[in-house]
Design a protein around this motif. Sequence first.
Motif, mmCIF file in Angstrom:
data_model
loop_
_atom_site.group_PDB
_atom_site.id
_atom_site.type_symbol
_atom_site.label_atom_id
_atom_site.label_comp_id
_atom_site.label_asym_id
_atom_site.label_seq_id
_atom_site.Cartn_x
_atom_site.Cartn_y
_atom_site.Cartn_z
ATOM 1 N N ILE A 90 0.837 -1.206 0.000
ATOM 2 C CA ILE A 90 0.000 0.000 0.000
ATOM 3 C C ILE A 90 0.870 1.253 0.000
ATOM 4 O O ILE A 90 0.650 2.195 -0.786
ATOM 5 C CB ILE A 90 -0.951 -0.013 1.208
ATOM 6 C CG1 ILE A 90 -1.964 -1.162 1.077
ATOM 7 C CG2 ILE A 90 -1.674 1.316 1.346
ATOM 8 C CD1 ILE A 90 -2.879 -1.302 2.273
ATOM 9 N N ILE A 118 -4.606 2.587 -9.421
ATOM 10 C CA ILE A 118 -5.242 3.248 -8.274
ATOM 11 C C ILE A 118 -6.333 2.361 -7.693
ATOM 12 O O ILE A 118 -6.473 2.226 -6.463
ATOM 13 C CB ILE A 118 -5.801 4.615 -8.704
ATOM 14 C CG1 ILE A 118 -4.662 5.554 -9.103
ATOM 15 C CG2 ILE A 118 -6.626 5.236 -7.584
ATOM 16 C CD1 ILE A 118 -5.129 6.898 -9.621
ATOM 17 N N PHE A 119 -7.131 1.727 -8.563
ATOM 18 C CA PHE A 119 -8.159 0.806 -8.073
ATOM 19 C C PHE A 119 -7.538 -0.392 -7.338
ATOM 20 O O PHE A 119 -8.087 -0.860 -6.334
ATOM 21 C CB PHE A 119 -9.015 0.311 -9.234
ATOM 22 C CG PHE A 119 -9.958 1.340 -9.774
ATOM 23 C CD1 PHE A 119 -10.289 2.459 -9.032
ATOM 24 C CD2 PHE A 119 -10.512 1.205 -11.031
ATOM 25 C CE1 PHE A 119 -11.162 3.422 -9.521
ATOM 26 C CE2 PHE A 119 -11.391 2.148 -11.530
ATOM 27 C CZ PHE A 119 -11.715 3.266 -10.774
ATOM 28 N N ILE A 122 -6.650 0.818 -3.888
ATOM 29 C CA ILE A 122 -7.818 0.947 -3.011
ATOM 30 C C ILE A 122 -8.307 -0.429 -2.554
ATOM 31 O O ILE A 122 -8.686 -0.620 -1.389
ATOM 32 C CB ILE A 122 -8.939 1.717 -3.732
ATOM 33 C CG1 ILE A 122 -8.482 3.156 -4.032
ATOM 34 C CG2 ILE A 122 -10.217 1.736 -2.900
ATOM 35 C CD1 ILE A 122 -9.455 3.944 -4.873
ATOM 36 N N VAL A 125 -6.890 -2.374 0.632
ATOM 37 C CA VAL A 125 -7.409 -2.160 1.991
ATOM 38 C C VAL A 125 -8.370 -3.293 2.363
ATOM 39 O O VAL A 125 -8.291 -3.864 3.459
ATOM 40 C CB VAL A 125 -8.100 -0.786 2.079
ATOM 41 C CG1 VAL A 125 -8.680 -0.573 3.477
ATOM 42 C CG2 VAL A 125 -7.132 0.330 1.721
ATOM 43 N N TYR A 126 -9.275 -3.628 1.446
ATOM 44 C CA TYR A 126 -10.208 -4.717 1.712
ATOM 45 C C TYR A 126 -9.493 -6.066 1.777
ATOM 46 O O TYR A 126 -9.791 -6.899 2.645
ATOM 47 C CB TYR A 126 -11.282 -4.757 0.630
ATOM 48 C CG TYR A 126 -12.229 -5.934 0.749
ATOM 49 C CD1 TYR A 126 -13.197 -5.971 1.749
ATOM 50 C CD2 TYR A 126 -12.143 -7.006 -0.132
ATOM 51 C CE1 TYR A 126 -14.057 -7.056 1.868
ATOM 52 C CE2 TYR A 126 -12.995 -8.085 -0.019
ATOM 53 C CZ TYR A 126 -13.956 -8.105 0.981
ATOM 54 O OH TYR A 126 -14.799 -9.176 1.092
#
Length: 203
Positions: A90, A118-119, A122, A125-126
């Motif tokens: 990250i 970028i996706f 993101i 995190v999940y």
Amino acid sequence: MTFFKWNNSVRLRMGYKEFKLELPAVKSFKMKLIFLVHFTLLSWGLLHPWAPEAYEMQGYIFLFLLIWTLLETEGVEHVLVCLAVNIISILLDIIIIAIYFPSHTKNSTAEFSGVMAIFNLIFRVYSSYVLYTEWCTRTGSGGVTVVDSGKQAFSEGGSVRSGSVLAHYPGGPVSPRLAVHTVHTVHNEPDLHSIPPSFTVIN
């Protein structure tokens, strides 16, 4: 008209058949989902060579660790390593995207690859949360638990408070301390019956 009647009669004779499609249960569905999503986003993020080789290398290492985690369903160490690599990635993705993002270019493929990166960032995190829950499940720990200190204190002292409240009602339990305090209070009250009444003299 004849064809319509024949077709209608055939439908009445054949009737309708109901088809049901039941999918079997998938083990480790969330783990396989994050693997497929990261694999797709990484593939789209590498359509154009806008990022350095470090971005590609860390993506491959993370996918390899995910495959290892899916194959070894009883191990714990590789889940922890996969979680650590994902968390470090990250920070590395933020630095790489901030420096090498193809913002000043007219190449649509490069812009699409940068947006997919970028996706992917993101979604990490999940995936980190899923890996953390998987690690807690395999180690047998409960994970993160939130304890309300106010409710805990009320539950610990609830019986004492209940006893003191019930003592004020008839038939309720009376503690010895409360009984002594009540007797002491009654003895200290002045005797109103011994006070003579007041008289008023009118001349």
